[in-house]
Motif scaffolding. Structure first.
Motif, PDB file in Angstrom:
ATOM      1  N   TRP A 276     -72.001-127.322  25.850  1.00  0.00           N
ATOM      2  CA  TRP A 276     -72.598-126.794  27.082  1.00  0.00           C
ATOM      3  C   TRP A 276     -71.536-126.259  28.051  1.00  0.00           C
ATOM      4  N   ARG A 277     -70.592-125.474  27.532  1.00  0.00           N
ATOM      5  CA  ARG A 277     -69.550-124.913  28.388  1.00  0.00           C
ATOM      6  C   ARG A 277     -70.090-123.802  29.289  1.00  0.00           C
TER       7      ARG A 277
ATOM      8  N   ASN B 291     -65.073-123.057  10.844  1.00  0.00           N
ATOM      9  CA  ASN B 291     -64.160-123.645  11.816  1.00  0.00           C
ATOM     10  C   ASN B 291     -64.892-124.465  12.867  1.00  0.00           C
ATOM     11  N   GLY B 292     -64.106-125.143  13.677  1.00  0.00           N
ATOM     12  CA  GLY B 292     -64.607-125.856  14.842  1.00  0.00           C
ATOM     13  C   GLY B 292     -63.965-125.267  16.092  1.00  0.00           C
ATOM     14  N   HIS B 293     -63.330-126.134  16.906  1.00  0.00           N
ATOM     15  CA  HIS B 293     -62.565-125.772  18.103  1.00  0.00           C
ATOM     16  C   HIS B 293     -63.451-125.323  19.257  1.00  0.00           C
ATOM     17  N   ASP B 294     -64.190-124.240  19.098  1.00  0.00           N
ATOM     18  CA  ASP B 294     -65.171-123.878  20.122  1.00  0.00           C
ATOM     19  C   ASP B 294     -66.364-124.807  19.992  1.00  0.00           C
ATOM     20  N   HIS B 295     -66.781-125.381  21.138  1.00  0.00           N
ATOM     21  CA  HIS B 295     -67.824-126.413  21.109  1.00  0.00           C
ATOM     22  C   HIS B 295     -69.200-125.771  21.173  1.00  0.00           C
ATOM     23  N   CYS B 296     -69.526-125.094  20.101  1.00  0.00           N
ATOM     24  CA  CYS B 296     -70.788-124.363  20.022  1.00  0.00           C
ATOM     25  C   CYS B 296     -71.137-124.181  18.548  1.00  0.00           C
ATOM     26  N   LEU B 297     -72.265-123.544  18.298  1.00  0.00           N
ATOM     27  CA  LEU B 297     -72.646-123.133  16.954  1.00  0.00           C
ATOM     28  C   LEU B 297     -72.706-121.615  16.952  1.00  0.00           C
ATOM     29  N   GLU B 298     -72.133-121.014  15.927  1.00  0.00           N
ATOM     30  CA  GLU B 298     -71.972-119.556  15.987  1.00  0.00           C
ATOM     31  C   GLU B 298     -71.877-118.963  14.583  1.00  0.00           C
TER      32      GLU B 298
END
Length: 267
Positions: free
Chosen positions: A211-212, A183-190
């Motif tokens: 960088w939230r 998925n995407g949506h959250d602006h991070c890598l996880e």
């Protein structure tokens, strides 16, 4: 991406939504298609199919424009549908249109900036979609089954878990032994590995704003990576394993994981 794409001789690119910020496309002639896609991903290795789903920001514009074959005439790489299946041999990718699941996009009709053409009546749309996903996963003979959507299901990131997907889509994924959800949506890598189901949750939302500076508590045994910044990921799949690598914008490796496939599970 171009350099690593060449090294790995990639077959295609998966695009997890919010394709055009902030408000999708205004139409098939919107210059944003060139400014944010055609003229950006110019490396020779990236001249492969780009399989894309819609994100919530895409729904703020002309959805039908992104789905239009006219865009594919402009750039043959562009493949965008609401929900579809990509058969890649030993692996099948099931792309799911997740934006219509979120209640709060529908809650304020006075401030409805979303293009719901093709979605309404919503209840019927979601019911049919869930039935189709369940049926397709159940019938799949692929060694690997990977589901792709824009919104999070499990995340320690800014948006948190998408409750509607946890309640409605997740049981279908667990029942049908899905290997991973991308998925995407959250602006991070996880990277999260569910300790009970074994599903790998791979968030690759580092293509734009990042960088939230916030991360929610999560079981450290499940959270294998959380990178609050920009980057991307690659997946190389064989019959016996899937190798997942996360990179920052410079191509530096942030995290690797080799997911084994038990080809002879116990009955």
């Amino acid at each position: 991406m171009g350099i690593l794409g060449e090294e790995q001789n990639i077959d295609f690119v998966i695009n997890v939504g919010d394709n055009f910020y902030d408000d999708g496309l205004t139409g098939v002639d919107d210059p944003a298609f060139y400014e944010s896609f055609v003229n950006i991903y110019t490396a020779p290795s990236l001249q492969k199919p780009w399989y894309s789903v819609l994100g919530n920001h895409d729904y703020r514009g002309d959805v039908e424009a992104q789905l239009s074959p006219i865009l594919r005439e402009k750039d043959s790489r562009w493949v965008c549908l609401r929900s579809f299946i990509l058969n890649a041999g030993i692996v099948e990718f099931f792309f799911v249109d997740t934006t219509p699941f979120q209640d709060h996009y529908f809650e304020d009709p006075e401030d409805n900036t979303y293009d719901w053409s093709g979605v309404l009546p919503r209840e019927e749309y979601l019911s049919n979609l869930l039935k189709d996903v369940d049926s397709a996963l159940a019938q799949s003979k692929a060694t690997w089954k990977i589901v792709v959507g824009h919104h999070t299901i499990k995340t320690a990131g800014h948006h948190g878990n998408t409750v509607e997907l946890v309640e409605q889509l997740l049981p279908i994924l667990e029942k049908n032994n899905v290997d991973a959800y991308i998925n995407g949506h959250d602006h991070c890598l996880e990277h999260i590995v569910d300790s009970e189901s074994g599903i790998h949750y791979l968030t690759s939302g580092g293509g734009s704003k990042a960088w939230r500076g916030d991360i929610k508590p999560w079981n450290p045994e499940e959270l294998k990576l959380y990178y609050d910044g920009q980057g991307f990921m690659s997946v190389q799949i064989t019959k016996n394993k899937a190798d997942v690598v996360f990179y920052d914008v410079f191509g530096k490796v942030l995290h690797t994981s080799s997911i084994p496939k038990d080809l002879n599970p116990a009955a």
